[in-house]
Write an enzyme that holds these catalytic residues in place. Sequence first.
Site, PDB file in Angstrom:
ATOM      1  CD  GLU A  28      -2.815   1.472   0.708  1.00  0.00           C
ATOM      2  OE1 GLU A  28      -2.535   1.917  -0.416  1.00  0.00           O
ATOM      3  OE2 GLU A  28      -3.982   1.308   1.114  1.00  0.00           O
ATOM      4  CG  ASP A  39      -4.552   8.459   6.189  1.00  0.00           C
ATOM      5  OD1 ASP A  39      -5.360   7.539   6.376  1.00  0.00           O
ATOM      6  OD2 ASP A  39      -4.699   9.337   5.309  1.00  0.00           O
ATOM      7  CE  LYS A  43     -11.909   5.627  11.463  1.00  0.00           C
ATOM      8  NZ  LYS A  43     -12.711   6.832  11.231  1.00  0.00           N
ATOM      9  CB  THR A  44      -8.016   2.064   4.358  1.00  0.00           C
ATOM     10  OG1 THR A  44      -8.693   3.318   4.320  1.00  0.00           O
ATOM     11  CG2 THR A  44      -8.143   1.363   3.029  1.00  0.00           C
ATOM     12  CB  VAL A  69       2.882  13.757  -0.131  1.00  0.00           C
ATOM     13  CG1 VAL A  69       3.555  14.545   0.976  1.00  0.00           C
ATOM     14  CG2 VAL A  69       2.405  12.404   0.383  1.00  0.00           C
TER      15      VAL A  69
HETATM   16  N1  HPA Z   1      -1.680  11.908  -1.006  1.00  0.00           N
HETATM   17  C1  HPA Z   1      -2.399  11.186  -1.907  1.00  0.00           C
HETATM   18  N2  HPA Z   1      -3.368  10.352  -1.560  1.00  0.00           N
HETATM   19  C2  HPA Z   1      -3.625  10.206  -0.238  1.00  0.00           C
HETATM   20  C3  HPA Z   1      -2.912  10.919   0.744  1.00  0.00           C
HETATM   21  C4  HPA Z   1      -1.887  11.817   0.340  1.00  0.00           C
HETATM   22  O1  HPA Z   1      -1.222  12.503   1.141  1.00  0.00           O
HETATM   23  N3  HPA Z   1      -3.425  10.536   1.940  1.00  0.00           N
HETATM   24  C5  HPA Z   1      -4.405   9.631   1.698  1.00  0.00           C
HETATM   25  N4  HPA Z   1      -4.540   9.430   0.377  1.00  0.00           N
END
Ligand code: HPA
Length: 231
Positions: free
Chosen positions: A147, A151, A154-155, A201
């Site tokens: 992945e 963050d 949860k996913t 980002v």
């Molecule tokens: N960038 C792109 N996709 C994302 C991000 C991120 O910082 N966080 C969760 N999905």
Amino acid sequence: MSAAENVDTAGLKRGIVIKDDWPGYSLDLFTYPEHYHEDIENVYIPHGIIKNRIERLAHYVMEDFEEDQMVVLCVLKGGYKFCVDLVEFIKTLGRNSNRYLETRVEFIRLKSYLVGDSKNDQSTEDLHIVGSSDLSFLREKSVLIVEAIVDTGKTMKALLKHVETFQPKMVKVAGLLVKRVPNTAESLTDYIGFEIPNRFVVGYALDYNEYFRDLNHICVISKTGKLKYKI
Ligand code: HPA
Ligand code: MG
């Protein structure tokens, strides 16, 4: 401020820690697609550093996966570059050592259902697996979930729960980026490339409304970029 002061390399499998005040590198120091000139603030993690960190993660994977075969479960779309590079490094290591770890690559796409304003750069609450949701080929296999970014977790938690129902022999998670966010669930990621501040980002297959996937570095999007590609 130098990169050395801002990056804590004690990480090992826990990732290289990029501190909150890391300003990134000036765009002038690197090459990138010219049309993104106004759309990115800085080069946050240069492509070469990303690649070398992934090579290091490949070593950890080789050490931990003791079978001859593994199934790599790539989470699309953001995970595709990380997956390709990681698998290539694993193959190279296999050719250059006395143990070849066969990699079977499968792809999965996760769909977040809209909860509140979940467009643009906001994360969503609810998650569904689309595409091949029958993962019965995972039974008794050693599985590596790949992945791009984790963050809140949860996913990943939901995906792990789903994967476990197919009774794999073992499951590990590789996350190129893990964000330092409040209320992170317990760490679900076994191999972390970089731990980054809670900033949005793009690049290295990470998108903002499908833009920036073709940028090789990981960069911080600018205000202009956010506006230009907003939907
Ligand atoms: N960038 C792109 N996709 C994302 C991000 C991120 O910082 N966080 C969760 N999905
Ligand atoms: Mg996205």
